[in-house]
Design an enzyme around this catalytic site. Sequence first.
Site, short mmCIF file in Angstrom:
data_model
loop_
_atom_site.label_atom_id
_atom_site.label_comp_id
_atom_site.label_asym_id
_atom_site.label_seq_id
_atom_site.Cartn_x
_atom_site.Cartn_y
_atom_site.Cartn_z
N CYS A 29 12.38 -34.96 38.56
CA CYS A 29 12.89 -33.71 39.16
C CYS A 29 11.73 -32.84 39.65
CB CYS A 29 13.73 -32.98 38.12
SG CYS A 29 14.17 -31.29 38.54
N CYS B 100 11.76 -29.21 38.41
CA CYS B 100 11.39 -29.18 36.99
C CYS B 100 9.88 -29.12 36.83
CB CYS B 100 11.93 -30.42 36.27
SG CYS B 100 13.73 -30.54 36.26
#
Length: 175
Positions: free
Chosen positions: A98, A101
């Site tokens: 991600c 993230c």
Amino acid sequence: MALDTCFRAWALHAASGLGGGRDRDRLLFGGGSTFRPRLSVASPSPVVAPLRPKSSSRLACRCKNAVDEVVVADDKNWESMVLGSESPVLVEFWAPWCGPCRMIAPVIDELAKEYVGKIRCFKVNTDDSPNIATTYGIRSIPTVLVFSNGEKKESVIGAVPKTTLTTIVDKYVGS
């Protein structure tokens, strides 16, 4: 990390005169040349205090769970570390693939350092611990949850600015 925090706190107090003249320039305990730290885990903040009755120059760090880094939480330790925590907890749900993230991870690291002793910061890899993510309805990552007394209090979805997270954390630490 907590031990390092204690030594930094001791050094600040020693420089201001707490440790006495000859202890200012070195980290020696008990006045001798042997390095023998004694730790006392008794309070929530990194406070340095002399141990009694042995030698008044012995110092003890009273850090209670003062960790200035983000700790990995998973299915095995979730209840004890997050739900069982006495202090407020910030949990980041993330995955290695991600992109957002990876953008928010340094922000969470900074918060862990700034609020050391006041909050505990954890991260949960949703690929490794899907049961936790399902339990809390995590459908998008990154998602940051704030827990207090074992209950979910706040949630933030997406890579938000540090100020957003700081505002939320301040509600629970009383700053």
